[in-house]
Design a protein around this motif. Structure first.
Motif, PDB file in Angstrom:
ATOM      1  N   PHE A 130       0.830  -1.200   0.000  1.00 47.67           N
ATOM      2  CA  PHE A 130       0.000   0.000   0.000  1.00 47.67           C
ATOM      3  C   PHE A 130       0.868   1.254   0.000  1.00 47.67           C
ATOM      4  O   PHE A 130       0.541   2.243  -0.671  1.00 47.67           O
ATOM      5  CB  PHE A 130      -0.943   0.003   1.206  1.00 47.67           C
ATOM      6  CG  PHE A 130      -2.225  -0.759   0.982  1.00 47.67           C
ATOM      7  CD1 PHE A 130      -2.203  -2.084   0.571  1.00 47.67           C
ATOM      8  CD2 PHE A 130      -3.454  -0.166   1.177  1.00 47.67           C
ATOM      9  CE1 PHE A 130      -3.372  -2.799   0.359  1.00 47.67           C
ATOM     10  CE2 PHE A 130      -4.637  -0.855   0.969  1.00 47.67           C
ATOM     11  CZ  PHE A 130      -4.591  -2.179   0.558  1.00 47.67           C
ATOM     12  N   TRP A 131       1.962   1.232   0.768  1.00 42.26           N
ATOM     13  CA  TRP A 131       2.872   2.377   0.799  1.00 42.26           C
ATOM     14  C   TRP A 131       3.478   2.601  -0.584  1.00 42.26           C
ATOM     15  O   TRP A 131       3.585   3.734  -1.054  1.00 42.26           O
ATOM     16  CB  TRP A 131       3.974   2.123   1.819  1.00 42.26           C
ATOM     17  CG  TRP A 131       4.890   3.287   2.059  1.00 42.26           C
ATOM     18  CD1 TRP A 131       4.739   4.287   2.979  1.00 42.26           C
ATOM     19  CD2 TRP A 131       6.107   3.577   1.349  1.00 42.26           C
ATOM     20  NE1 TRP A 131       5.783   5.176   2.897  1.00 42.26           N
ATOM     21  CE2 TRP A 131       6.637   4.767   1.906  1.00 42.26           C
ATOM     22  CE3 TRP A 131       6.802   2.959   0.314  1.00 42.26           C
ATOM     23  CZ2 TRP A 131       7.826   5.340   1.460  1.00 42.26           C
ATOM     24  CZ3 TRP A 131       7.974   3.521  -0.143  1.00 42.26           C
ATOM     25  CH2 TRP A 131       8.481   4.702   0.428  1.00 42.26           C
ATOM     26  N   GLY A 132       3.861   1.517  -1.258  1.00 40.33           N
ATOM     27  CA  GLY A 132       4.491   1.640  -2.569  1.00 40.33           C
ATOM     28  C   GLY A 132       3.531   2.093  -3.648  1.00 40.33           C
ATOM     29  O   GLY A 132       3.853   2.968  -4.456  1.00 40.33           O
ATOM     30  N   ALA A 182       0.899   3.858  -3.340  1.00 40.02           N
ATOM     31  CA  ALA A 182       0.534   5.260  -3.139  1.00 40.02           C
ATOM     32  C   ALA A 182       1.530   6.198  -3.813  1.00 40.02           C
ATOM     33  O   ALA A 182       1.222   7.367  -4.066  1.00 40.02           O
ATOM     34  CB  ALA A 182       0.447   5.578  -1.646  1.00 40.02           C
ATOM     35  N   ARG A 183       2.724   5.707  -4.139  1.00 45.09           N
ATOM     36  CA  ARG A 183       3.791   6.542  -4.697  1.00 45.09           C
ATOM     37  C   ARG A 183       4.169   6.193  -6.131  1.00 45.09           C
ATOM     38  O   ARG A 183       4.881   6.948  -6.777  1.00 45.09           O
ATOM     39  CB  ARG A 183       5.048   6.419  -3.814  1.00 45.09           C
ATOM     40  CG  ARG A 183       4.876   7.089  -2.470  1.00 45.09           C
ATOM     41  CD  ARG A 183       5.850   6.582  -1.418  1.00 45.09           C
ATOM     42  NE  ARG A 183       5.706   7.365  -0.190  1.00 45.09           N
ATOM     43  CZ  ARG A 183       4.728   7.203   0.686  1.00 45.09           C
ATOM     44  NH1 ARG A 183       3.804   6.288   0.481  1.00 45.09           N
ATOM     45  NH2 ARG A 183       4.665   7.961   1.766  1.00 45.09           N
ATOM     46  N   ALA A 184       3.720   5.057  -6.631  1.00 42.74           N
ATOM     47  CA  ALA A 184       4.126   4.601  -7.959  1.00 42.74           C
ATOM     48  C   ALA A 184       2.897   4.368  -8.836  1.00 42.74           C
ATOM     49  O   ALA A 184       1.791   4.195  -8.326  1.00 42.74           O
ATOM     50  CB  ALA A 184       4.937   3.306  -7.835  1.00 42.74           C
ATOM     51  N   PRO A 185       3.065   4.377 -10.167  1.00 47.31           N
ATOM     52  CA  PRO A 185       1.939   4.079 -11.059  1.00 47.31           C
ATOM     53  C   PRO A 185       1.371   2.688 -10.797  1.00 47.31           C
ATOM     54  O   PRO A 185       2.113   1.734 -10.550  1.00 47.31           O
ATOM     55  CB  PRO A 185       2.571   4.163 -12.455  1.00 47.31           C
ATOM     56  CG  PRO A 185       3.775   5.025 -12.283  1.00 47.31           C
ATOM     57  CD  PRO A 185       4.290   4.731 -10.915  1.00 47.31           C
ATOM     58  N   THR A 186       0.057   2.564 -10.838  1.00 50.66           N
ATOM     59  CA  THR A 186      -0.578   1.291 -10.500  1.00 50.66           C
ATOM     60  C   THR A 186      -0.231   0.199 -11.511  1.00 50.66           C
ATOM     61  O   THR A 186      -0.058  -0.961 -11.146  1.00 50.66           O
ATOM     62  CB  THR A 186      -2.101   1.453 -10.420  1.00 50.66           C
ATOM     63  OG1 THR A 186      -2.598   1.953 -11.675  1.00 50.66           O
ATOM     64  CG2 THR A 186      -2.477   2.428  -9.316  1.00 50.66           C
ATOM     65  N   GLY A 187      -0.151   0.556 -12.788  1.00 48.02           N
ATOM     66  CA  GLY A 187       0.158  -0.440 -13.799  1.00 48.02           C
ATOM     67  C   GLY A 187       1.534  -1.058 -13.593  1.00 48.02           C
ATOM     68  O   GLY A 187       1.694  -2.280 -13.609  1.00 48.02           O
ATOM     69  N   ASP A 235      10.632   9.187  -5.666  1.00 50.57           N
ATOM     70  CA  ASP A 235       9.563   8.670  -4.819  1.00 50.57           C
ATOM     71  C   ASP A 235       8.868   7.485  -5.482  1.00 50.57           C
ATOM     72  O   ASP A 235       8.554   6.488  -4.819  1.00 50.57           O
ATOM     73  CB  ASP A 235       8.546   9.783  -4.539  1.00 50.57           C
ATOM     74  CG  ASP A 235       7.762   9.532  -3.258  1.00 50.57           C
ATOM     75  OD1 ASP A 235       8.356   9.010  -2.304  1.00 50.57           O
ATOM     76  OD2 ASP A 235       6.569   9.870  -3.218  1.00 50.57           O
ATOM     77  N   ALA A 236       8.639   7.563  -6.783  1.00 47.00           N
ATOM     78  CA  ALA A 236       8.002   6.461  -7.499  1.00 47.00           C
ATOM     79  C   ALA A 236       8.928   5.253  -7.581  1.00 47.00           C
ATOM     80  O   ALA A 236       8.472   4.105  -7.475  1.00 47.00           O
ATOM     81  CB  ALA A 236       7.595   6.906  -8.895  1.00 47.00           C
ATOM     82  N   ILE A 237      10.226   5.485  -7.754  1.00 44.68           N
ATOM     83  CA  ILE A 237      11.176   4.382  -7.780  1.00 44.68           C
ATOM     84  C   ILE A 237      11.200   3.671  -6.435  1.00 44.68           C
ATOM     85  O   ILE A 237      11.211   2.437  -6.357  1.00 44.68           O
ATOM     86  CB  ILE A 237      12.589   4.892  -8.138  1.00 44.68           C
ATOM     87  CG1 ILE A 237      12.594   5.535  -9.531  1.00 44.68           C
ATOM     88  CG2 ILE A 237      13.597   3.754  -8.067  1.00 44.68           C
ATOM     89  CD1 ILE A 237      12.253   4.582 -10.647  1.00 44.68           C
ATOM     90  N   LEU A 238      11.195   4.436  -5.344  1.00 45.02           N
ATOM     91  CA  LEU A 238      11.118   3.847  -4.013  1.00 45.02           C
ATOM     92  C   LEU A 238       9.818   3.054  -3.847  1.00 45.02           C
ATOM     93  O   LEU A 238       9.798   1.993  -3.217  1.00 45.02           O
ATOM     94  CB  LEU A 238      11.212   4.930  -2.937  1.00 45.02           C
ATOM     95  CG  LEU A 238      12.588   5.548  -2.698  1.00 45.02           C
ATOM     96  CD1 LEU A 238      12.481   6.705  -1.701  1.00 45.02           C
ATOM     97  CD2 LEU A 238      13.566   4.502  -2.183  1.00 45.02           C
ATOM     98  N   ALA A 292       8.276  -4.544  -4.645  1.00 49.34           N
ATOM     99  CA  ALA A 292       9.096  -5.743  -4.785  1.00 49.34           C
ATOM    100  C   ALA A 292       9.326  -6.424  -3.436  1.00 49.34           C
ATOM    101  O   ALA A 292       9.262  -7.650  -3.322  1.00 49.34           O
ATOM    102  CB  ALA A 292      10.436  -5.387  -5.436  1.00 49.34           C
ATOM    103  N   VAL A 293       9.587  -5.627  -2.389  1.00 49.12           N
ATOM    104  CA  VAL A 293       9.758  -6.188  -1.041  1.00 49.12           C
ATOM    105  C   VAL A 293       8.458  -6.837  -0.575  1.00 49.12           C
ATOM    106  O   VAL A 293       8.461  -7.918   0.030  1.00 49.12           O
ATOM    107  CB  VAL A 293      10.203  -5.087  -0.053  1.00 49.12           C
ATOM    108  CG1 VAL A 293      10.233  -5.624   1.375  1.00 49.12           C
ATOM    109  CG2 VAL A 293      11.576  -4.549  -0.435  1.00 49.12           C
ATOM    110  N   ALA A 294       7.329  -6.184  -0.871  1.00 50.30           N
ATOM    111  CA  ALA A 294       6.033  -6.745  -0.506  1.00 50.30           C
ATOM    112  C   ALA A 294       5.809  -8.099  -1.175  1.00 50.30           C
ATOM    113  O   ALA A 294       5.257  -9.029  -0.568  1.00 50.30           O
ATOM    114  CB  ALA A 294       4.917  -5.775  -0.910  1.00 50.30           C
ATOM    115  N   THR A 295       6.237  -8.221  -2.417  1.00 52.84           N
ATOM    116  CA  THR A 295       6.072  -9.475  -3.147  1.00 52.84           C
ATOM    117  C   THR A 295       6.875 -10.595  -2.506  1.00 52.84           C
ATOM    118  O   THR A 295       6.400 -11.732  -2.381  1.00 52.84           O
ATOM    119  CB  THR A 295       6.500  -9.287  -4.613  1.00 52.84           C
ATOM    120  OG1 THR A 295       5.830  -8.149  -5.164  1.00 52.84           O
ATOM    121  CG2 THR A 295       6.166 -10.513  -5.439  1.00 52.84           C
TER     122      THR A 295
END
Length: 288
Positions: A71-73, A75-80, A135-138, A144-147
């Protein structure tokens, strides 16, 4: 399941505009836990927990660890792009973690899949580096960590699926994981009573409805059944469909950029997924 999980990415991001993302995740899984509990009581399903230590570890990995980062990621990166990173890495990381636990073998085909997946991930990130903020890269890194956390939890859960009803296991993993998300939200986002008022925002209400009813009660329950009956790798076939749905929705409704670098990276990662999910013998696809 593949369609539902492809449609949850954009509502997740939109709802995070109304309330903080980890707080949103905690509320989502609390609501889902109550719904699972009501369903179990109504159907008279067994609620007992076997191997409580394993259940707790799996819950903290699958729900707390995964969805705090996810969810944190998002919120900062494109959904696709978030969906591509998550869904393409999932079967590859399942192979790595399952091999570590002795549940799967690392074959030449799987080594090629892992290498190809890493290459696709690098291409995807490098393609965004010049046009996307840090921010989007983070955010994509957090996805990836969530996965990894979800894949690890899935492998830990595998023995439980032979001993517990899938809905009962989903309840425990949802409820325990939701409790873990509360301190995670407090540590990362602090406490603000106004956030509960923000839950009445239409963006939060619609997002929670889709995430709870579709993502948790629908998608996750089906996933556990498939992992139990098919094994994690065959269940992972949704990885081919959900990214296409998420990317299409992101482009159509959120004007998310998607050019040749992203398409090439996506193609390489999905090719890696194909290698990971294509087994030479059926028994290697099943749970150990």
């Amino acid at each position: 399941m593949a369609l539902v999980w492809g449609l949850t990415w954009l509502p997740m991001k939109i709802a995070s505009e109304a309330v903080p993302p980890i707080f949103l995740a905690a509320i989502r899984f609390m609501l889902a836990g109550f719904c699972y509990f009501a369903f179990i009581l109504a159907k008279g399903l067994p609620l007992g927990m076997t191997q409580p230590g394993r259940v707790i570890v799996a819950s903290l990995l699958i729900t707390t660890g995964c969805y705090s980062f996810l969810f944190w990621g998002v919120a900062r990166a494109p959904t696709g792009l978030s969906s591509i990173v998550n869904l393409s890495l999932m079967p590859i990381l399942l192979i790595v973690v399952a091999a570590f636990y002795g549940q799967e073998r690392i074959t030449l085909r799987r080594v090629m899949a892992i290498g190809l997946g890493i290459l696709g991930l690098v291409m995807l990130f490098s393609g965004r580096a010049g046009t996307t903020g840090s921010d989007a890269i983070l955010g994509l890194g957090a996805v990836a960590v969530a996965t990894l956390s979800y894949a690890w939890g899935s492998v830990v859960s595998r023995p439980l699926m032979r001993e517990m009803h899938p809905i009962s296991l989903a309840f425990w993993e949802t409820a325990i994981g939701a409790l873990g998300l509360v301190p995670a939200s407090l540590m990362m986002e602090g406490y603000d009573p106004a956030r509960f008022v923000g839950l009445a925002d239409p963006r939060a209400l619609v997002g929670l409805g889709i995430l709870v009813i579709g993502g948790s009660l629908g998608g996750f329950s089906i996933y556990l059944w498939l992992v139990r009956d098919w094994g994690a790798f065959r269940a992972g076939l949704y990885s081919f469909v959900s990214p296409v749905v998420a990317v299409t929705v992101g482009i159509a409704f959120a004007n998310e950029a998607f050019g040749w670098p992203e398409a090439l990276g996506m193609g390489v990662m999905l090719a890696a997924t194909a290698l990971a999910l294509t087994e030479d013998r059926l028994p290697s696809r099943r749970a150990g």
